[in-house]
Scaffold this motif. Structure first.
Motif, short mmCIF file in Angstrom:
data_model
loop_
_atom_site.label_atom_id
_atom_site.label_comp_id
_atom_site.label_asym_id
_atom_site.label_seq_id
_atom_site.Cartn_x
_atom_site.Cartn_y
_atom_site.Cartn_z
N GLU A 1 0.83 -1.20 0.00
CA GLU A 1 0.00 0.00 0.00
C GLU A 1 0.87 1.26 0.00
OE1 GLU A 1 -3.51 1.93 -0.33
OE2 GLU A 1 -3.23 -0.23 -0.34
N LEU A 2 1.95 1.25 0.74
CA LEU A 2 2.89 2.37 0.75
C LEU A 2 3.47 2.59 -0.64
CD1 LEU A 2 4.69 4.38 2.51
CD2 LEU A 2 6.39 2.58 2.36
N CYS A 3 3.86 1.52 -1.30
CA CYS A 3 4.42 1.65 -2.65
C CYS A 3 3.40 2.23 -3.63
CB CYS A 3 4.89 0.29 -3.16
SG CYS A 3 6.40 -0.28 -2.37
N ARG A 4 2.16 1.78 -3.53
CA ARG A 4 1.14 2.29 -4.45
C ARG A 4 0.84 3.76 -4.23
NH1 ARG A 4 -0.95 -2.77 -3.90
NH2 ARG A 4 -2.29 -2.24 -2.18
N GLN A 5 0.89 4.22 -2.98
CA GLN A 5 0.47 5.58 -2.68
C GLN A 5 1.60 6.59 -2.67
OE1 GLN A 5 -1.68 5.48 0.97
NE2 GLN A 5 -3.46 4.50 0.09
N HIS A 6 2.78 6.21 -2.22
CA HIS A 6 3.78 7.22 -1.92
C HIS A 6 5.04 7.19 -2.78
CE1 HIS A 6 1.44 8.54 1.45
NE2 HIS A 6 1.38 7.30 1.90
N THR B 1 6.93 3.68 -9.12
CA THR B 1 7.10 2.34 -8.57
C THR B 1 7.83 1.43 -9.55
OG1 THR B 1 5.05 2.64 -7.36
CG2 THR B 1 5.88 0.41 -7.51
#
Length: 171
Positions: free
Chosen positions: A149-154, A158
């Motif tokens: 989730e961190l990779c997708r959002q922040h 990516t």
């Protein structure tokens, strides 16, 4: 030992990749960052047109020059994000690779010590060990979901980060 492996791991192909990513970041900063860094541009206050003012330009919105400058800024910012994501992920993967090698060595040594103590009858902890492994598996899956989730959002890029991570794991 681990620091030497991390620093020594950035030679040859990996160093060229890091330098290329650094050049992408530098070019992105030159492409648009110089304009944003060195201009003291304050936002213009919005003025509502009055009925007494006759419209001189019927096109609403930015001019073609302003749109081109915005496009150039977006390209430069994208290059900076792409390069930084690649570099950070590559360094993180190299550190992880060194830590993983050290961790696997420690696990092997601990496993041998536990086997020796269990074999000689000094301890009996396989049932406790199985419970700990099951708890660790659920903890790991929770953390992996949070990392995803961190990779997708922040992380801005990516894909670049994953490629950099892969090259960081490589020798």
């Amino acid at each position: 030992m681990a620091f030497g492996e991390i620093i020594g791991g950035f030679s040859g192909f990996k160093m060229r990749l890091l330098l290329a990513a650094g050049c992408v970041v530098f070019c992105g900063l030159l492409w648009s960052g110089g304009r944003k860094l060195f201009q003291d541009e304050k936002p213009k206050p919005a003025v509502a047109p009055s009925s007494a003012m006759a419209p001189t330009n019927w096109t609403a919105g930015p001019s073609a020059g302003e749109r081109a400058a915005e496009d150039i800024d977006r390209i430069g910012e994208g290059a900076v994000r792409f390069g930084l994501s690649f570099m950070i992920a590559m360094v993180a993967a190299s550190i992880l690779r060194a830590a993983l090698r050290t961790g696997l060595t420690l696990i092997a040594v601990a496993g041998l010590a536990i086997w020796f103590l269990e074999y000689n009858g000094h301890i009996s902890l396989w049932s406790d060990y199985i419970d700990a492994v099951q708890g660790g598996g659920s903890w790991l899956s929770t953390r992996a979901a949070a990392f995803g989730e961190l990779c997708r959002q922040h992380i801005p890029s990516t894909g670049a980060a994953l490629v950099g991570f892969g090259f960081g794991l490589k020798r």
